[in-house]
Every structure is written in structure tokens, then in C-alpha cells.
Design a protein around this motif. Structure first.
Motif, mmCIF file in Angstrom:
data_model
loop_
_atom_site.group_PDB
_atom_site.id
_atom_site.type_symbol
_atom_site.label_atom_id
_atom_site.label_comp_id
_atom_site.label_asym_id
_atom_site.label_seq_id
_atom_site.Cartn_x
_atom_site.Cartn_y
_atom_site.Cartn_z
ATOM 1 N N TRP A 1 4.386 4.222 6.488
ATOM 2 C CA TRP A 1 4.660 3.189 5.496
ATOM 3 C C TRP A 1 3.360 2.582 4.959
ATOM 4 N N PHE A 2 2.375 2.415 5.825
ATOM 5 C CA PHE A 2 1.099 1.861 5.375
ATOM 6 C C PHE A 2 0.422 2.795 4.371
ATOM 7 N N ILE A 3 0.398 4.097 4.681
ATOM 8 C CA ILE A 3 -0.200 5.070 3.755
ATOM 9 C C ILE A 3 0.542 5.062 2.426
ATOM 10 N N SER A 4 1.866 5.027 2.481
ATOM 11 C CA SER A 4 2.675 5.031 1.261
ATOM 12 C C SER A 4 2.429 3.772 0.435
ATOM 13 N N LEU A 5 2.315 2.640 1.121
ATOM 14 C CA LEU A 5 2.080 1.377 0.419
ATOM 15 C C LEU A 5 0.736 1.381 -0.287
ATOM 16 N N VAL A 6 -0.302 1.855 0.401
ATOM 17 C CA VAL A 6 -1.630 1.923 -0.216
ATOM 18 C C VAL A 6 -1.610 2.858 -1.431
ATOM 19 N N ALA A 7 -0.934 4.018 -1.280
ATOM 20 C CA ALA A 7 -0.873 4.983 -2.388
ATOM 21 C C ALA A 7 -0.084 4.440 -3.570
ATOM 22 N N SER A 8 0.857 3.531 -3.314
ATOM 23 C CA SER A 8 1.691 2.998 -4.389
ATOM 24 C C SER A 8 1.106 1.747 -5.039
ATOM 25 N N LEU A 9 -0.090 1.328 -4.620
ATOM 26 C CA LEU A 9 -0.733 0.176 -5.244
ATOM 27 C C LEU A 9 -1.262 0.503 -6.634
ATOM 28 N N GLU A 10 -1.551 1.772 -6.887
ATOM 29 C CA GLU A 10 -2.107 2.175 -8.178
ATOM 30 C C GLU A 10 -1.208 1.786 -9.348
#
Length: 327
Positions: free
Chosen positions: A156-165
């Protein structure tokens, strides 16, 4: 005219690199206006019902602290997160963006979050099956509930960081021809980076993991004749296979479209993007169906649920409560 209000840089990962400003997108937008809203509403309803039933069955009949079920719950939540962006997209395709800039950013971020997390949890489930089958003795000591929770938090952390763009780059603009639009404002290197990030990190690398893990699993099952693992392996394998059958065409078309000449106004790739992106969306609707038809224990759970509600007249007694995994 309604079609003149449609923004071809639609608010999802599926069209994030689409730029038709130099061309006349009237025909493509009319196709979107006529077809996509009804399709999105249909997928939304079926996906919410299907994924909701999966969560209900796990809650009522399964142990929530097993590794398989923890990953499965997170996968279903990922599907639902993505699914809840569809009504906003349906309204947008029907006219213009009416929800303001805050929701423009949030809806797009949720779209990416559900998309990326689904891929990562499918990859994680595949790797977990690989450990359970190929390295069963060693992994049995490590595959505990705590391990599953930690790995889920990392995904979830990786997905959240990737979805900040998209949260940073999507904006609401007023266009004289298109009306109010929710669009990706990134340009140049950011668009190229986003395109190859999605293609390499969230497509090629997971595909490599899937191919390696299932190749090793098949060799292991054939060499040792592990009959008890067949159903679990088959269930996850078909889910993964259908995911890539749905998402591969779109990723390939997206990559081709991202590298085409900006002065090329051929509509074929634009239609292909819309068609393949919606084939991909169908995955989030189809996913629960595979749980129903391939998971024998899931079928038994559904029968028990119907019986408890007085909706099933015939008793079905083949359920075995001793199995640990959902499959």
C-alpha cells in the motif's frame, strides 16, 4: 454541443498520455459519450456486488488472520478503490468535469492507487504461492499473519507513493471548446517517465515474477504430485492470467501511442486506447466471478450463505471446514 466538452486527456491512468489537441477528436469523443457512461455504471454495480460478496464470505466463513486471506482481502479492497472512481468518470464522459479540482486530484489518485495496488497484490499472492509450494518447509515458519500484514502495508505504501503523481499534476481548466476539464498537466519528461514507470514497474516486472513463479510451481507440482495444492494454484493462476489478458493489450497500445508522432491524427490508436482500457476495466468486474466458478470452497460458502437465508432448498454438505486457505 456535448461532444465538444469532452476532454481527451481523461482522468484515469488509461488515458493519461493521450493528447489529441492538435487533431479533431469529435468522432472519438462521441464514441466515448455514447458507450462509456453506461459501461462504467455497469462495471461499477457488478464489481461492487461481486467484490462485496467475496468480502462477506471471507468474513462469515473464513479465518481472517491467514496469509492467503489477508492478501485476498487487500486485493478485493484494491478492486473496490478503483471501482469507486467509475461513476465520476461516467459523469465526466457524459459532459464535463463538475466536481471541482479537489475531487479531480483525489479521483485520479484513487484510480492509480487501486490500479497499482491490485497489480502489486496479485504479484505478492503469486510469490506467496511460490513460497508455499516450492519452499513449503522453510516458508511455513515465516508465512504468518504478521508477515502478511507487514507485506500488505509495504504494498500500500508503494502504491500510495506511485499514485501521488496524478495528485500533483491533474488540474481543472476551463476550455472554450471543451468546457470544464480535469486533465493531466504534466509535460515532456514527466509524461515519458510516467509512461515507462507504468509499463516497466507495473507490467514487465510483475509479468516476469508471474512467469518465473508459476514455472517453478508447475515443475514442483509435476515432480512431487502435490495434489492438495492444485486448486489453490489454479485459482490464483487463472486470476493472474485473466489480469494480463485484460491489461496487456492496453499497456502495449499505450506504449505505442506514447511514442507516436504528435502530428499523426490517425484515430485508430485513439479508438484502440479506449477499447483496450475498458477491456482492462472489465477485469475488476470479472475477478469475483472466478472466485465463484473456480474456488470450490467459495461455492460451498455461497451455498451455506443462501441456505442460512432460506434461499437454497437443497442442502449441500460437501463443505469442509478444515481447509486453511480461501481457494
Amino acid at each position: 454541443m456535448v461532444t465538444s466538452r469532452m476532454d481527451t486527456s481523461v482522468n484515469t491512468a488509461n488515458y493519461e498520455y493521450l493528447n489529441l489537441d492538435q487533431c479533431d477528436p469529435t468522432d472519438v469523443n462521441e464514441f466515448s459519450r455514447q458507450v462509456l457512461p453506461l459501461l462504467y455504471y455497469t462495471i461499477f454495480i457488478v464489481s461492487v456486488v461481486g467484490n462485496g460478496v467475496v468480502l462477506l464470505i471471507i468474513y462469515k466463513f473464513e479465518k481472517l488472520n491467514t496469509v492467503t486471506n489477508i492478501f485476498l482481502i487487500n486485493l478485493v479492497i484494491s478492486n473496490i478503490v478503483f471501482t469507486f472512481t467509475l461513476p465520476f468518470q461516467a459523469v465526466y464522459h457524459s459532459g464535463e468535469w463538475i466536481f471541482g479540482e479537489a475531487l479531480c486530484k483525489l479521483v485520479n489518485s484513487a484510480d492509480y492507487l487501486g490500479f497499482y495496488s491490485s497489480i502489486l497484490f496479485l504479484t505478492l499472492m503469486t510469490f506467496d504461492r511460490y513460497l508455499a509450494v516450492v519452499h513449503c518447509v522453510v516458508s511455513s515458519k515465516r508465512r504468518k499473519g504478521c508477515y502478511a500484514l507487514v507485506m500488505s502495508a509495504i504494498m500500500w505504501f508503494i502504491s500510495l507513493v506511485a499514485s501521488l503523481e496524478p495528485f500533483l499534476h491533474f488540474i481543472v481548466e476551463e476550455d472554450q471548446l471543451k468546457g470544464v476539464t480535469c486533465k493531466d498537466s504534466s509535460e515532456g519528461q514527466w509524461k515519458v517517465f510516467g509512461l515507462y514507470k507504468q509499463f516497466v514497474v507495473f507490467f514487465i516486472l510483475p509479468l516476469a515474477v508471474f512467469v518465473y513463479c508459476y514455472a517453478r510451481i508447475i515443475v514442483r507440482v509435476i515432480s512431487t504430485r502435490i495434489v492438495g495444492k492444485h486448486r489453490t494454484v489454479r485459482l490464483v493462476f487463472v486470476i493472474v492470467l485473466m489480469f494480463f489478458a485484460c491489461w496487456s493489450p492496453h499497456n502495449i497500445i499505450l506504449l505505442i501511442h506514447g511514442n507516436k508522432d504528435e502530428n499523426d491524427c490517425d484515430d485508430s490508436l485513439d479508438y484502440a486506447l479506449r477499447i483496450t482500457s475498458n477491456i482492462a476495466r472489465l477485469y475488476f468486474c470479472i475477478n469475483p466471478v472466478f472466485y465463484t466458478f473456480l474456488g470450490k470452497k467459495f461455492q460451498n460458502h455461497v451455498r451455506r450463505l443462501l441456505e442460512s437465508k432460506g434461499l437454497c432448498l437443497k442442502q449441500y454438505n460437501s463443505y469442509s471446514g478444515s481447509s486453511r486457505s480461501f481457494a
